[in-house]
Design an enzyme around this catalytic site. Structure first.
Site, short mmCIF file in Angstrom:
data_model
loop_
_atom_site.label_atom_id
_atom_site.label_comp_id
_atom_site.label_asym_id
_atom_site.label_seq_id
_atom_site.Cartn_x
_atom_site.Cartn_y
_atom_site.Cartn_z
N CYS A 3 -17.19 46.93 134.57
CA CYS A 3 -17.20 48.37 134.31
C CYS A 3 -16.25 48.66 133.15
O CYS A 3 -15.51 47.78 132.70
CB CYS A 3 -16.80 49.18 135.54
SG CYS A 3 -15.07 48.97 136.01
N CYS A 6 -12.56 47.77 133.37
CA CYS A 6 -12.23 46.36 133.07
C CYS A 6 -11.89 46.24 131.58
O CYS A 6 -10.92 45.58 131.20
CB CYS A 6 -13.42 45.44 133.35
SG CYS A 6 -14.04 45.46 135.04
N ASP A 406 -24.79 59.93 93.15
CA ASP A 406 -24.52 59.44 91.81
C ASP A 406 -25.89 59.26 91.15
O ASP A 406 -26.85 58.85 91.81
CB ASP A 406 -23.79 58.10 91.88
CG ASP A 406 -23.62 57.49 90.51
OD1 ASP A 406 -23.08 58.16 89.63
OD2 ASP A 406 -24.08 56.34 90.33
N ASP A 605 -23.65 53.34 93.92
CA ASP A 605 -23.90 51.90 93.88
C ASP A 605 -22.97 51.13 92.96
O ASP A 605 -22.98 49.90 92.95
CB ASP A 605 -25.35 51.63 93.44
CG ASP A 605 -25.55 51.90 91.95
OD1 ASP A 605 -24.90 52.83 91.43
OD2 ASP A 605 -26.35 51.18 91.32
N ASP A 609 -17.98 53.97 91.77
CA ASP A 609 -18.29 54.88 92.89
C ASP A 609 -17.41 54.62 94.11
O ASP A 609 -17.39 55.42 95.05
CB ASP A 609 -19.77 54.72 93.32
CG ASP A 609 -20.73 55.18 92.23
OD1 ASP A 609 -20.36 56.11 91.50
OD2 ASP A 609 -21.83 54.61 92.12
#
Length: 715
Positions: A3, A6, A406, A605, A609
């Site tokens: 559970c 734990c 961008d 990309d 950036d």
């Protein structure tokens, strides 16, 4: 671990170790991620802390054996659940129907002895794992789900033995059936959780197991682990590409759907990159291995998905903090329930209702609510080419107001392309393009390469150029078939006495579309126009339209001049844009939007950036970009397709909504059920069935994500 409490205990113990900076234990994946300073930590400290807590650490090398053990344990749980049910159901029927047998033993009817012996066997033998778990936790002063179940069923058994000799009502069947139902629930939960965590296993299965390598002129098949960078591999039609590499011979159509989520095959030719686990549909190719083992794109995807499934979302911390104190509170409520009923003169009801409280309150559903949804969500994303790097991204994506794109490489292809060719006099468009390509073949300028590339695509023959001259910043000149040719800006044309005439209107119209326009002159005559632009990606317009329609504002950011930026933004349907932005200013523009109280997603990309991706509330990196951009993003889109932004946001919202549903039902179930059990309105056997059902239903709700479409569904 049985559970979420734990997981909490293990996490707390790991955080106590000297040198540990952060520890995250995930109940859903049964794994731990520990960040530590090895110079301040004793060797084996992690293993000792986990063992001290009553658990064991499985090393990476031991995972295969552990997986086998897990399968054996699941099989045993199923076996125990089946047998305990087979034994408990007749006992329940005997108790309900008040069945008596025609003989007596030591003063009791044989049916009473049968109920006592069978129930004791089911509770003590088949339920032994609950008792063992309770003892292990008790040794360290802790309590978990096993504590609740063990105390509950032992109380039912102990009370029934006392009642048997004191002449009160018996509840042997209660403890036996609770044991059987919880074992059955645990089996279904483990099986369902296994389905939720299949994403990584399926990704691992995608890779090729062997490779056909050419060494010393010979073709040999070797295990994939033995391929090294620089090897030349032969990949035949229908085969998986074993490693990442570059085509050195041949051409083929390649199915990259496992990476990008796109079903259409991609045409690959000489010097194109290919990736491990993608499928060569047709054409034999030779590939030079450039990345092997853990460096391949597939391996990085697997690592990213595994990491995302281990990290916790902030909403999970709320559930964990509640689960951490839940078990002690429930034990207190159970004791209080017994004493209240005892004080009103009904100790029998006190024991039975206390058992019901213990059984109904197991916080398994709380522990499973978040990790199972994240496991399924990240798995579906990986199949669709959307890599979500952590659970927090799901919550961040849920609140996005603005998506900032961008321009170059994100909304546009990132490389110039010839868009228009117009001929004057007696020349055709192909002749103009062939003459321009003949001149530009000697230049390395990006615009020159765009012209040469277009001419090559059309398979146009180039002519021999003599007296070639590069005129800095203006254009080029040369002699073809005895004719003086000039290619470049219209300022160059004017210097050489070549006038535009009627073509000026055409040039102005093309420039208003943010295209770079160059002219071709022959001797003193203007003979052609070529327009070049960084073309918009095919799905960019559709992506912007969907985001705008769903109530998310779209913004474009670019280093281009105002006129070019305005033309592209207008073409795409973007109302707000920032032009002439220097690379280091992108993060400032994101911060500006955030200061307006908006939650911002940034899509980019490039290396420049990275600061903006980090500054944004949600960074979405194009997988076709640089490694630095990918590292900085919260979400990585394997294919550089803007439409995947819409899918990623939809997946994140769908997953987060599922987490919310899971947590609501888990909380609602416990909040509503505990008072009912304490008041005697919930039979312990029904409580056991309901408790098991709650955990399975939470996992089942998470698995629904698997079959959901990520297509746009409107606002």
């Amino acid at each position: 671990m049985h559970c979420s409490s734990c997981a909490i205990r293990n996490e707390q113990e790991l955080k106590k170790i000297e040198g540990v900076k952060e520890a995250v234990v995930n109940f859903g994946t049964h794994s731990a991620t520990v960040t530590y300073d090895e110079t301040h930590m004793q060797e084996g400290a992690i293993e000792k802390a986990v063992a001290k807590n009553g658990y064991k650490v499985i090393s990476e090398e031991g995972m295969a054996d552990h997986d086998h053990e897990t399968m054996m344990e699941m099989s045993q749980t199923k076996h125990y659940a089946t047998w305990s049910l087979a034994l408990a159901i007749p006992i329940v029927l005997m108790a309900m129907l008040k069945v008596t047998l025609p003989w007596e033993l030591v003063g009791f009817n044989a049916s009473t002895w049968l109920q006592a012996i069978v129930s004791a066997f089911v509770i003590l033998f088949f339920g032994w794992e609950f008792h063992r778990g309770m003892f292990m936790q008790a040794r360290h002063g802790h309590a978990n789900m096993d504590t609740l179940v063990s105390i509950g069923i032992l109380a039912a058994l102990g009370y029934s033995i006392w009642a048997m000799f004191s002449g009160n009502e018996l509840y042997f069947e209660t403890g036996a059936l609770i044991t059987a139902l919880i074992l059955l629930g645990r089996y279904f939960e483990a099986r369902s959780r296994g389905q939720a965590s299949q994403a990584i296993e399926k990704l691992l299965e995608l890779g090729a197991k062997t490779a056909r390598v050419i060494r010393n002129g010979q073709e040999i098949n070797i295990p994939i682990e033995q391929v090294i960078v620089g090897d030349t591999l032969l990949v035949k039609p229908g085969e998986k590409i074993p490693v990442d590499g570059m085509i050195t011979e041949g051409a083929a159509s390649v199915d990259e759907s496992m990476l990008t989520g796109e079903s259409m095959p991609v045409e690959k030719k000489l010097k194109d990159s290919v990736f491990a686990a993608t499928i060569n549909i047709n054409g034999a190719i030779r590939v030079e291995a450039t990345k092997v083992g853990q460096d391949t794109v597939l391996a990085q995807i697997i690592n990213m998905v595994a990491e995302a499934q281990t990290k916790k979302a902030p909403i999970q911390k709320l559930a964990d903090s509640i689960s951490g104190i839940f078990v002690p509170i429930v034990l207190g409520i159970a004791v209080l329930t017994f004493f209240v009923w005892y004080l009103v003169g009904n100790s029998t009801a006190g024991i039975i209702n206390a058992v019901a409280v213990l059984v109904i309150a197991c916080p398994c559903a709380l522990g499973l609510a978040t990790p199972t949804a994240i496991m399924v969500g990240t798995g579906l994303g990986a199949r669709k080419g959307i890599l979500i790097k952590n659970g927090e991204s799901f919550e961040r994506a849920k609140r996005i107001d603005v998506v900032v794109f961008d321009k170059t490489g994100t909304l546009t292809e990132g490389k110039p392309r010839v868009t228009n060719v117009q001929a004057t006099n007696s020349y055709s468009e192909d002749e103009i393009l062939a003459l321009a390509a003949s001149l530009e073949a000697l230049s390395e300028h990006p615009l020159a390469q765009a012209i040469v590339r277009m001419a090559d695509e059309k398979q146009l023959l180039r002519k021999k150029v003599s007296d070639f001259q590069n005129i800095e910043g203006k254009g080029i000149r040369g002699v073809i078939d005895g004719r003086h040719m000039f290619l470049g800006s219209f300022r160059l044309m004017k210097e050489w006495g070549i006038l535009l005439g009627k073509q000026k209107a055409v040039v102005d119209a093309l420039e208003s579309e943010a295209k770079t326009v160059i002219g071709l002159g022959q001797n003193a005559t203007f003979i052609g126009i070529i327009a070049i632009a960084d073309t918009v990606k095919p799905d960019a317009h559709d992506t912007i339209e969907k985001l705008n329609h769903s109530g998310i504002e779209t913004v474009m950011i670019t280093g281009d001049n105002q006129r070019t930026a305005e033309a592209i933004a207008k073409n795409l349907g973007i109302n707000k844009f920032f032009a002439e932005v220097l690379p280091h200013e992108k993060a400032e523009k994101v911060k500006l939007l955030q200061q307006e109280g908006k939650k911002v997603a940034f899509v980019g990309d490039g290396i420049n950036d990275a600061p903006a991706l980090t500054q944004a509330d949600l960074g979405i990196a194009m997988g076709t970009g640089t490694d630095i951009a990918i590292e900085s993003g919260n979400i990585v889109l394997v294919k550089g397709s803007p439409s995947k932004v819409v899918e990623a946001l939809h997946l994140a919202k769908l997953t987060f909504r599922t987490i919310q549903q899971n947590l609501f039902w888990a909380f609602f179930y416990n909040i509503a059920a505990i008072p009912l059990a304490a008041l005697g309105l919930l039979n312990p056997m029904i409580a056991a069935g309901a408790m098991a059902f709650s955990s399975v239903s939470v996992v089942g709700n998470s698995l629904r994500i698997k079959n959901r479409s990520l297509a746009y569904h409107g606002k």
